[in-house]
Design an enzyme around this catalytic site. Structure first.
Site, PDB file in Angstrom:
ATOM      1  CE  LYS A  59      10.273   1.116   9.370  1.00 17.59           C
ATOM      2  NZ  LYS A  59      11.034   0.020   8.469  1.00 17.59           N
ATOM      3  CB  SER A  90      14.207   1.029   6.548  1.00  9.82           C
ATOM      4  OG  SER A  90      12.967   0.013   7.241  1.00  9.82           O
ATOM      5  CB  SER A 117      13.592  -2.882   7.026  1.00  8.96           C
ATOM      6  OG  SER A 117      14.220  -2.286   6.112  1.00  8.96           O
TER       7      SER A 117
END
Lengths: 476, 485
Positions: free
Chosen positions: B76, B151, B175
């Site tokens: 990420k 997210s 997330s």
């Protein structure tokens, strides 16, 4: 109307840790800009603080030295504001749970009276960096070497009532901090800084007036002058029926006046909240006792002991304990010579004068305690007279040889050889027939003059006792 | 091969069926083919990935048996990586290259993984749909008109569409788990403090936690074996021994007490999701687990409490992005204030600004007690609810999200978006481990089963999830490639 001044002091000292409060960066004074700022100090994203335990130890030490409550659970908070020398956009400090709680310290005023002044709290926080507004043509430079240095902010109760008391409080704080060795507390370098809060109230009132704050005053003398100046300013306003604006003011030492620092004093909302990147610091009694065991004898205790053990006056003991180093120096000389009075006179007299003249700390003295001990021993064993000792002492300042070598090489050894002394005495008698006659006629005090003549002839080296005796014998 | 799990790929490389270089090339080819439509990656590292693969193959030939050696992974874009941009999905950091690695990144590098690139995400991890990214929304591989969740939407979409074998994510309020549910993959949020936060760009420090997004609970366990552990650089990382998370995977669920919070099966939960979750629970029951209804009386307070605590912390965490030392700086600032204002106005997107404002407000003088302090009290109540529940059950299970993936652009009201994480947020507030695993479909969109464990009950959660994946195949389903990816 009669006014009473109320003063509160906030003192920041830089704790003498090896590295910063939350990072491993070094904290040496005077390094090239931004050479002591690592990825945490410049607040790169993703970096996190790690608490330096040494700072805690030092804070607890201070707390114990002023008999304060020690916070067994201290919590760090973020104080939010934007400024370029504050890289994270918040300063990490302790708001509600400081490491050091209520304590007090006792100061001695010029008239010898004592006052105990309360310390509200002392908390650990990080320093900001430095903004440099010159030399960057329309821009500012930022030096983050200082950012993140550990500070101890010591907050007094608003119960200091004169500028003299304020200075006495600061000096006492300074002495204790140096005794503890937790900071070098050099005001000129900023490792000790003082914010002064001043307000006035009608005498007898117990309501505090509106205060002003003067930030970062960097000498004891300026603290005193700034208070005088600010008190006068406030008095003028109040007596004209005006009111004081709560604000931050700057003290200008050249003009000896204070001026408003910010035209619009906005009440800053720092939006404090607990720092989630750090756990609360929890300590127990064992920890506190461990730290207590490392406390040195503090100035008050030492002074009392010096009076008691060495028979010194309060004043002498006060002078000799003004720094830990001087006290240690004195104690070493006093113990080894067995003559505390003489040791006290030398240390607070000739030695202090020598250090003052050369602007030296006692730790850098060219005459160490061992050599002063030797010098005093030579007086006591009559190798030299007290007067010659002054000459030897002066020589010692520039000459690192031993006391005996200096006495020897300069030929300052006291003359005790009776043959030599007899020759001196004969010369004096022959050269001063009038005085000899006066003595014989019963004018006893003439002996002093004759001894003096002999001493002069011997350049001070003759043993005055021997001279005296021989003169009397010969003039019988 | 690229659809296989980490465990399978590791075995294939060990047996010589495939090399890391071949595997890496396959993923890179796949990324270059599919990323235009998915937008899952912000940065792809072709050259360094192949180089790492070569090193891994060599190391394997020399006897290195690390199960993750040579496995292609995506990080990420919230984890700092040297030599690769770390944008956090923001214009503020669109060109930022970190001079240091996150601890998670270092640990994967030491395990010999291949880093394919950095995945898209909601800006500063603030979002539940991946629509707040400065680099554009990520699309759901199951339906390109749908969001992947957020997210960590880029990581979840990349794993689901086989653009990588495994990925890292972070979870502040859901997330990892919510995008895992939306994309039909396995996503695990460990207990707070289990994985180091050093080098993970902070959103809400007391809630953020890194974890794996992958194709099975077993893979999650393998990744956790690398990621977990105390880190002296993160004072909030837990000083607890790290278990071998694969060791108890095969324990039977017979006698496992599963708590079913009645608050998670009330209005707001879509009928299809409820049906799938109830079926999943019956599978557990059939395997010998004991289902028990439990009460989490304060769970309705979790979203409001979260939207005070998280923005409050974020408002301070994001202050460092001021245009002074790195990151976006506006052109020709007039003075300091102008530089601050314009750099931050230009550098941050709307959702980030909204949360900074909420957080600033909640911490303001006069409001602190009403908001921040009260939210912290609620947080303790929520933790107490869980503590009480775990006296009676071993894990808690329910839906990860009240519904399946929604359409891109469908949710414009922030509060509606905030309610997305209604089942996951409490777990962050309480600092517990939680996993989302695939448990069915509704209209060809995946449904996630949420399993939560007690403090540091990682092994228990992974074990329960793995067992479910032994007696179901939901996690093996692949997107029908709608839209031709």
């Amino acid at each position: 109307m009669e006014w009473e001044t109320v003063i509160g002091l906030e003192v920041h000292v830089t704790l003498a840790t090896k590295s910063k409060l939350f990072s491993g960066s070094a904290v040496a004074f005077g390094a090239e800009p931004n050479t002591q700022a690592n990825i945490f100090d410049i607040a790169l994203p993703g970096t996190l603080p790690v608490f330096n335990e040494e700072a805690l130890r030092m804070a607890v030490k201070f707390g114990l030295a002023i008999d304060a409550e020690i916070g067994k659970r201290s919590v760090f908070d973020r104080k939010n504001y934007f400024y370029p020398d504050l890289p994270k956009g918040y300063q990490v400090t302790q708001l509600d749970f400081p490491t050091v709680g209520k304590g007090s310290l006792t100061v001695t005023l010029d008239d010898g009276s004592e006052r105990t002044i309360g310390v509200t709290r002392a908390h650990i926080e990080e320093n900001a960096g430095k903004s440099l507004h010159e030399d960057f043509s329309g821009m500012s430079g930022i030096d983050l070497n200082r950012a993140g240095e550990p500070l101890l902010e010591i907050v007094s109760e608003p119960e200091i009532y004169t500028a003299k008391e304020a200075v006495a409080y600061l000096k006492k704080l300074h002495t204790i901090i140096l005794y503890l060795g937790i900071s070098d507390a050099i005001m000129a370098q900023g490792s000790m800084r003082c914010d002064v809060n001043v307000s006035l109230r009608p005498k007898g009132s117990d309501v505090l007036g509106t205060r002003t704050e003067m930030k970062n005053i960097n000498s004891f003398k300026f603290v005193e002058k700034a208070i005088y100046s600010e008190v006068e300013r406030q008095k003028d306003i109040l007596e004209d029926g005006g009111s004081i604006t709560q604000e931050t003011r700057r003290y200008d030492a050249d003009r000896d006046e204070t001026s408003s620092m910010r035209s619009k004093e906005v009440a800053n909302d720092y939006r404090y909240f607990p720092e989630p990147d750090l756990l609360p610091i929890v300590i127990d009694d064992d920890y506190i006792e461990q730290v207590r065991a490392t406390l040195p004898e503090l100035p008050d205790a030492k002074r009392a002991r010096f009076c008691d053990q060495f028979g010194l006056s309060e004043y002498d003991a006060g002078v000799l304990t003004s720094t830990r180093e001087m006290a240690e120096y004195f104690e070493s000389v006093a113990t080894k010579t067995g003559d505390a009075k003489v040791a006290a006179n030398w240390v607070s007299g000739d030695l202090q004068a020598l250090l003052n003249k050369n602007n030296l700390n006692i730790t850098d003295s060219p005459i160490k305690a061992e050599r002063l001990t030797d010098l005093i021993s030579r007086i006591k064993d009559k190798t030299i007279s007290g007067k010659i000792a002054k000459t030897v002492f002066e020589a010692m300042a520039d000459d690192s040889s031993s006391v005996d070598e200096i006495i020897e090489s300069k030929g300052l050894k006291q003359v005790t050889d009776s043959g030599e002394i007899e020759k001196l005495v004969d010369d004096v008698i022959n050269n001063n027939p009038d005085q000899v006659q006066q003595f014989k006629d019963g004018k006893e005090q003439v002996i002093g003059f004759l001894v003096g003549q002999a001493m002069q002839l011997s350049k001070g080296k003759a043993n005055p006792g021997q001279v005296n005796q021989l003169l009397r014998d010969k003039m019988k | 091969m690229i659809e296989k799990t980490v465990a399978e790929l590791s075995a294939a490389m060990t047996s010589g069926d495939i090399s890391s270089v071949e595997l890496t090339q396959s993923y890179l080819d796949r990324i270059h083919k599919a990323n235009d439509s998915l937008n899952a990656f912000i940065t792809v590292c072709d050259d360094t990935a192949l180089e790492q693969a070569r090193v891994a193959d060599k190391s394997r030939a020399q006897g290195n048996q690390n199960p993750l050696l040579g496995i292609p992974l995506a990080h990420k874009d919230i984890f700092c990586t040297t030599g690769i941009k770390t944008t956090c999905g923001s214009k503020m950091l669109h060109n930022f290259i970190s001079p240091y690695n996150a601890t998670v990144v270092d640990k994967f590098n030491q395990a010999g993984v291949v880093t394919l690139g950095k995945t898209n995400m909601d800006e500063f991890a603030m979002g539940s749909s991946n629509e707040t990214s400065f680099f554009g929304p990520v699309r759901n591989p199951w339906d390109l008109e749908k969001v992947p969740g957020g997210s960590s939407g880029g990581s979840a979409a990349a794993v689901a569409a086989d653009l990588c074998a495994m990925a890292t994510g972070t979870d502040t309020g859901g997330s990892i788990r919510q995008p895992a549910a939306f994309c039909g993959v396995t996503g695990f949020k460990p207990s707070y403090g289990r994985v180091s936060r050093w080098g993970m760009i902070a959103f809400a420090s007391s809630l953020d936690q890194a974890g794996p997004i992958c194709k099975s609970a077993e893979d999650a366990a393998l990744m956790m074996n690398v990621m977990a552990g105390i880190d002296l650089k993160d004072s909030t990382s837990a000083d607890r021994e790290v278990e071998d998370y694969t060791a108890t995977l095969s324990d039977s669920v017979k006698g496992l007490r599963i708590g079913i919070p009645k608050q998670h099966f009330t209005e707001g939960l879509s009928a299809d999701v409820e049906k799938s979750i109830r079926e999943a629970l019956r599978e557990y029951e059939a395997a010998g687990a004991i289902l028990k209804e439990i009460n989490l009386p304060n769970s309705h307070l979790s979203v409001p409490a979260y939207y005070v605590v998280a923005p409050a912390e974020a408002s301070a965490n994001l202050s460092r992005f001021d245009g002074v030392r790195y990151g976006h700086r506006c052109d020709n600032p007039l003075d300091l204030e102008d530089m601050y204002k314009r750099s931050r106005s230009e550098g941050f997107g709307d959702e980030v600004k909204r949360r900074i404002l909420i957080g600033t407000y909640a911490l303001s003088a006069g409001f602190y007690d009403a908001y921040y302090r009260k939210a912290q009290k609620i947080r303790r109540l929520i933790k107490n609810d869980f503590d009480e529940a775990f006296k009676e059950v071993d894990v808690i299970a329910g839906p990860t999200s009240p519904h399946t993936a929604f359409g891109i652009g469908a949710k414009t009201d922030p509060v509606t978006m905030y309610l997305e994480d209604i089942y996951t947020i409490a777990v962050n507030l309480a600092g517990l481990p939680g996993i989302s695993i695939p448990a069915g479909f509704s209209n060809d969109l995946p449904i996630g089963l949420h399993i939560v464990g007690p403090d540091f009950g990682e092994s228990k959660v992974l074990n329960a999830a793995h067992q479910f994946q032994l007696f179901t195949d939901w996690h093996k389903a692949k997107p029908a490639a709608k839209g031709g990816i």
